[in-house]
Scaffold this active site. Structure first.
Site, PDB file in Angstrom:
ATOM      1  N   LYS A 114      47.971  42.281  41.217  1.00 47.58           N
ATOM      2  CA  LYS A 114      47.325  43.445  40.584  1.00 47.58           C
ATOM      3  C   LYS A 114      48.134  44.724  40.763  1.00 47.58           C
ATOM      4  O   LYS A 114      48.126  45.590  39.898  1.00 47.58           O
ATOM      5  CB  LYS A 114      45.905  43.636  41.115  1.00 47.58           C
ATOM      6  CG  LYS A 114      44.933  42.606  40.576  1.00 47.58           C
ATOM      7  CD  LYS A 114      43.493  43.040  40.692  1.00 47.58           C
ATOM      8  CE  LYS A 114      42.591  42.085  39.941  1.00 47.58           C
ATOM      9  NZ  LYS A 114      41.180  42.345  40.131  1.00 47.58           N
ATOM     10  N   LYS A 198      45.891  33.809  34.087  1.00 49.26           N
ATOM     11  CA  LYS A 198      44.438  33.584  34.072  1.00 49.26           C
ATOM     12  C   LYS A 198      43.757  34.486  33.032  1.00 49.26           C
ATOM     13  O   LYS A 198      44.254  35.585  32.750  1.00 49.26           O
ATOM     14  CB  LYS A 198      43.846  33.743  35.479  1.00 49.26           C
ATOM     15  CG  LYS A 198      43.366  35.096  35.842  1.00 49.26           C
ATOM     16  CD  LYS A 198      42.556  35.096  37.134  1.00 49.26           C
ATOM     17  CE  LYS A 198      42.182  36.547  37.412  1.00 49.26           C
ATOM     18  NZ  LYS A 198      41.136  36.757  38.365  1.00 49.26           N
ATOM     19  N   LYS A 201      39.797  40.322  32.435  1.00 50.86           N
ATOM     20  CA  LYS A 201      39.176  41.433  31.714  1.00 50.86           C
ATOM     21  C   LYS A 201      40.188  42.495  31.339  1.00 50.86           C
ATOM     22  O   LYS A 201      40.045  43.200  30.362  1.00 50.86           O
ATOM     23  CB  LYS A 201      38.158  42.137  32.607  1.00 50.86           C
ATOM     24  CG  LYS A 201      37.060  41.298  33.108  1.00 50.86           C
ATOM     25  CD  LYS A 201      36.323  42.121  34.162  1.00 50.86           C
ATOM     26  CE  LYS A 201      35.353  41.261  34.923  1.00 50.86           C
ATOM     27  NZ  LYS A 201      35.295  41.598  36.324  1.00 50.86           N
TER      28      LYS A 201
HETATM   29  N1  AQP Z   1      40.006  33.217  34.573  1.00 56.87           N
HETATM   30  C1  AQP Z   1      39.068  32.878  35.451  1.00 56.87           C
HETATM   31  N2  AQP Z   1      38.749  31.570  35.641  1.00 56.87           N
HETATM   32  C2  AQP Z   1      37.773  31.214  36.513  1.00 56.87           C
HETATM   33  N3  AQP Z   1      37.063  32.103  37.248  1.00 56.87           N
HETATM   34  C3  AQP Z   1      37.344  33.407  37.081  1.00 56.87           C
HETATM   35  N4  AQP Z   1      36.821  34.516  37.631  1.00 56.87           N
HETATM   36  C4  AQP Z   1      37.460  35.596  37.132  1.00 56.87           C
HETATM   37  N5  AQP Z   1      38.400  35.225  36.251  1.00 56.87           N
HETATM   38  C5  AQP Z   1      38.350  33.864  36.188  1.00 56.87           C
HETATM   39  C6  AQP Z   1      35.738  34.512  38.617  1.00 56.87           C
HETATM   40  O1  AQP Z   1      34.719  35.382  38.150  1.00 56.87           O
HETATM   41  C7  AQP Z   1      34.069  35.972  39.268  1.00 56.87           C
HETATM   42  C8  AQP Z   1      33.963  37.443  39.044  1.00 56.87           C
HETATM   43  O2  AQP Z   1      35.266  38.003  38.976  1.00 56.87           O
HETATM   44  P1  AQP Z   1      35.444  39.566  39.125  1.00 56.87           P
HETATM   45  O3  AQP Z   1      34.944  40.234  37.945  1.00 56.87           O
HETATM   46  O4  AQP Z   1      34.810  40.028  40.360  1.00 56.87           O
HETATM   47  O5  AQP Z   1      36.957  39.822  39.321  1.00 56.87           O
HETATM   48  P2  AQP Z   1      38.306  39.210  38.878  1.00 56.87           P
HETATM   49  O6  AQP Z   1      38.455  37.850  39.481  1.00 56.87           O
HETATM   50  O7  AQP Z   1      39.323  40.177  39.256  1.00 56.87           O
HETATM   51  O8  AQP Z   1      38.170  39.091  37.300  1.00 56.87           O
HETATM   52  P3  AQP Z   1      39.275  39.431  36.234  1.00 56.87           P
HETATM   53  O9  AQP Z   1      38.766  39.047  34.902  1.00 56.87           O
HETATM   54  O10 AQP Z   1      40.576  38.857  36.618  1.00 56.87           O
HETATM   55  O11 AQP Z   1      39.295  40.997  36.266  1.00 56.87           O
HETATM   56  P4  AQP Z   1      40.535  41.952  36.211  1.00 56.87           P
HETATM   57  O12 AQP Z   1      41.228  41.683  34.953  1.00 56.87           O
HETATM   58  O13 AQP Z   1      39.862  43.306  36.249  1.00 56.87           O
HETATM   59  O14 AQP Z   1      41.344  41.652  37.415  1.00 56.87           O
HETATM   60  C9  AQP Z   1      34.878  35.608  40.517  1.00 56.87           C
HETATM   61  O15 AQP Z   1      34.213  34.585  41.231  1.00 56.87           O
HETATM   62  C10 AQP Z   1      36.174  35.102  39.958  1.00 56.87           C
HETATM   63  O16 AQP Z   1      36.720  34.104  40.794  1.00 56.87           O
END
Ligand code: AQP
Length: 333
Positions: A114, A198, A201
């Site tokens: 990140k 992956k 968002k």
């Molecule tokens: N691509 C993914 N596949 C499976 N699980 C996922 N999770 C996130 N992306 C995937 C799971 O969703 C839960 C909530 O995630 P989060 O919103 O707290 O944060 P994150 O993992 O940082 O999500 P993003 O989409 O990757 O956000 P950004 O882009 O802002 O960094 C968690 O249980 C996560 O494992």
């Protein structure tokens, strides 16, 4: 015996199919088991580790609650609340940051991903994020934490912090060492545009993900444009492993239909992507369209969403305040 479940989702907008299949779908199943006690947290303190627009953040908090409810989490059967309204999370994070070691945090791959190339400009909060996550979980004596595969390392750190606290202060089993609940298959959903990244968002291209607020036409369009390769669908698991985009799409299909990868390969081996994509779109529309419609409906009733949060904050505060008081006594305050 029932499980004590805790998990969180960041209110950073664009909740997507990866969040749903990797985490929220699992929350719903756990919540439906009457022996479990479930707490689902909208982790707004985590969200501000990267820049947020304050107005949007407020809306995104409500949208995350709406997504939980629209996906099938019954707010009467679980506690749904936002992290910043329960002060014990920030207090606990500080105390535990004095237990966690720099060396442990330095190994966290999510920070590296990140923060990117310019680590010097990343916030201190982004670096210490996993300690806050540990406080979230440990305040509620959670026995199990359902997360996507990307959070596995953070959960291991949480276990290390709990064990070190218990050892350092000679309070055996005071902090519950939690178990991760990560699905064996489909635990990481990848971008529709690049099977090595992956689904996320914050990815700029909206075509890289299916948002849980997408309508039928958007889903059809995104699957039509999803990256594939020129070969027909794979015939074996070995072949699937070598073809990232095919693996991701077949994984999504399998997860949606609750079938194994082997079964899906058997069904589609040798067929063209166009035929497979039609079936995949059908499953996606069946699953996501009702959630998307329900989210939009719930967003029209802000006071209902706020009530869910208020009720959740009250219940969560009761549990967390007792635990943080004991933690403070133990460290000598
Ligand atoms: N691509 C993914 N596949 C499976 N699980 C996922 N999770 C996130 N992306 C995937 C799971 O969703 C839960 C909530 O995630 P989060 O919103 O707290 O944060 P994150 O993992 O940082 O999500 P993003 O989409 O990757 O956000 P950004 O882009 O802002 O960094 C968690 O249980 C996560 O494992």
């Amino acid at each position: 015996m029932g499980k004590k479940i805790f998990s969180g989702v960041q209110p950073t907008g664009n909740l997507h199919l990866g969040n749903y299949l990797g985490a929220i779908k699992n929350f719903v199943d756990l919540n439906n088991d009457k022996d479990n006690k479930c707490i689902f947290c909208v982790v707004d303190l985590h969200a501000i580790t990267v820049k947020q627009d304050p107005k949007e953040l407020k809306n995104n908090i409500r949208e995350t609650v709406a997504t939980f409810v629209a996906s099938g989490i019954d707010p009467k059967k679980s506690i749904i609340f936002n992290q910043s309204s329960v002060a014990a999370h920030a207090e606990g994070a500080w105390i535990l940051s004095c237990v966690a070691r720099m060396g442990w945090l330095n190994r966290m791959t999510q920070f590296k991903e990140k923060a990117g190339k310019d680590k010097e400009k990343a916030s201190v909060g982004l670096y210490s994020y996993p300690v806050l996550m540990a406080a979230d979980i440990l305040l509620y004596d959670a026995t199990h934490v359902p997360v996507g595969d990307d959070q596995k390392q953070h959960l291991e750190l949480c276990r290390d912090i709990a064990q070190k606290f218990n050892n350092d202060f000679k309070v055996e089993n005071f902090l519950q060492v939690p178990e991760p609940l990560i699905q064996k298959e489909f635990s990481r959903i990848m971008s529709l545009k690049d099977g090595s990244k992956k689904m996320s968002k914050s990815e700029l291209s909206d075509l890289s993900r299916i948002n849980l607020t997408d309508d039928k036409d958007q889903i059809i369009n995104k699957i039509k444009k999803a990256k594939t390769d020129p070969l027909p669908l794979p015939q074996s698991m070995k072949e699937l492993d070598e073809r990232l985009e095919a693996k991701n799409l077949i994984g999504i299909y399998s997860s949606l239909t609750n079938s194994s990868l082997e079964n899906s390969i058997k069904n589609f081996a040798g067929k063209n992507f166009s035929e497979f994509k039609e079936k995949l779109t059908e499953e996606l529309v069946n699953k996501i369209e009702p959630i998307s419609n329900e989210i939009k409906k719930l967003l029209g009733d802000k006071s209902y969403l706020d009530e869910i949060l208020l009720d959740g904050v009250e219940k969560a505060s009761l549990i967390a305040s007792k635990k943080i008081e004991r933690i403070k006594e133990i460290v000598g305050f």
